[in-house]
Design an enzyme around this catalytic site. Structure first.
Site, PDB file in Angstrom:
ATOM      1  N   ALA A  56      -1.187   5.206   8.333  1.00 18.79           N
ATOM      2  CA  ALA A  56      -1.363   6.575   8.809  1.00 18.79           C
ATOM      3  C   ALA A  56      -2.005   6.544  10.196  1.00 18.79           C
ATOM      4  CB  ALA A  56      -2.237   7.360   7.846  1.00 18.79           C
ATOM      5  N   GLY A  69      -0.529   3.934   4.441  1.00 19.64           N
ATOM      6  CA  GLY A  69       0.475   4.967   4.217  1.00 19.64           C
ATOM      7  C   GLY A  69       1.895   4.451   4.327  1.00 19.64           C
ATOM      8  N   GLU A 113       2.606   2.993   0.959  1.00 21.44           N
ATOM      9  CA  GLU A 113       2.731   4.135   0.044  1.00 21.44           C
ATOM     10  C   GLU A 113       4.077   4.831   0.230  1.00 21.44           C
ATOM     11  OE1 GLU A 113      -1.645   5.875  -0.752  1.00 21.44           O
ATOM     12  OE2 GLU A 113      -1.179   5.632   1.371  1.00 21.44           O
ATOM     13  N   GLU A 153      -7.249   0.463   2.939  1.00 24.46           N
ATOM     14  CA  GLU A 153      -8.098   1.656   3.078  1.00 24.46           C
ATOM     15  C   GLU A 153      -9.573   1.395   2.794  1.00 24.46           C
ATOM     16  OE1 GLU A 153      -3.976   3.363   2.496  1.00 24.46           O
ATOM     17  OE2 GLU A 153      -5.106   1.639   1.759  1.00 24.46           O
TER      18      GLU A 153
END
Length: 255
Positions: free
Chosen positions: A66, A112, A115, A135
């Site tokens: 992200a 992300g 994911e 993370e």
């Protein structure tokens, strides 16, 4: 619709959605998430498209994560909204889309990015791919479904190891633990993914749509009943009639 951060190409019955932010290793920001979501809506309603491939531009990165600078100063309320909106707008949408979405993971798939790949129905990777959920090194946990989808793919123990350690794993290791389906040289990845898409596109789109929904319920108490219901429903549909007729007449079906 025009897009700034993604490119859409179509080949026969397959659409290829390329995340195109090479200057940031294709990191996901809000605009990119919204653009991918809009593209999926557009492609889901296009009867000419049977399969969608999601990949990144270049040979270094699928999605490196992200875009942290977008949310670095968020408070709890904004952070929860970010995670919830991301799931609704994109990640859950991919998982529940009526058409198969294949991730062609060409390089880094971190945070992300991993994911995003896990939300897809199938994952092919390049040999140079590195996958992980880093993370906890930021004092956070995965917020786009990582703690939920990873255990379903690799088991709780391995998922905990990867999440708690934040380590990156190789493409081959990812295949060994069941995180990805196949690993190919980077120069072969997209063509191999297209071959799979072409094979899928020859089959009944209605049956595949039902199979996606049923498979997504495989770890719930509704799974078997949903399978039975869909199996029966398909007997009333044209695809089943064509498929069975083609089999009995010893020809290829035309769906």
């Amino acid at each position: 619709m025009s897009y700034h951060n993604i490119i859409i190409d179509t080949e026969d019955k397959t659409a290829i959605v390329t995340i195109n932010r090479p200057e940031s290793l294709n990191a996901l920001n809000a605009q990119t998430i919204n653009e991918i979501s809009s593209a999926l809506d557009e492609l889901a309603s296009d009867n000419k498209i049977r399969v969608i491939i999601l990949t990144g531009s270049g040979e270094k990165s699928f999605v490196a994560g992200a875009d942290i600078k977008e949310f670095s100063d968020f408070n709890q309320e904004k952070a929860e909204e970010l995670a919830r909106n991301g799931q609704t707008i994109l990640f859950n949408k991919i998982e529940n889309l009526s058409k198969p979405v294949i991730a062609a993971v060409n390089g880094f798939a971190l945070g992300g990015g991993l994911e995003l790949a896990m939300a897809c129905h199938i994952r092919y990777t390049s040999e140079n791919a590195k996958l992980g959920l880093p993370e906890v090194t930021l004092g956070l946990i995965p917020g786009y479904g990582g703690t939920q989808r990873l255990p379903k793919l690799v088991g709780k123990g391995i998922a905990n190891e990867l999440i708690f350690s934040a380590k990156m794993i190789s493409a081959q290791k990812a295949k060994e633990i069941g995180l990805v389906n196949e690993v190919y040289p980077i120069e072969e990845l997209l063509n191999k993914t297209k071959e799979l898409a072409s094979t899928i596109a020859r089959n009944s789109p209605m049956a595949i749509s039902k199979a996606i929904n049923a498979t997504n319920l495989s770890d719930t108490n509704k799974g078997f009943e949903t399978e039975i219901k869909y199996f029966g429903e398909l007997f009333e549909m044209e695809d089943k009639k064509e498929g069975v007729s083609a089999f009995l007449e010893k020809r290829k079906p035309s769906f």
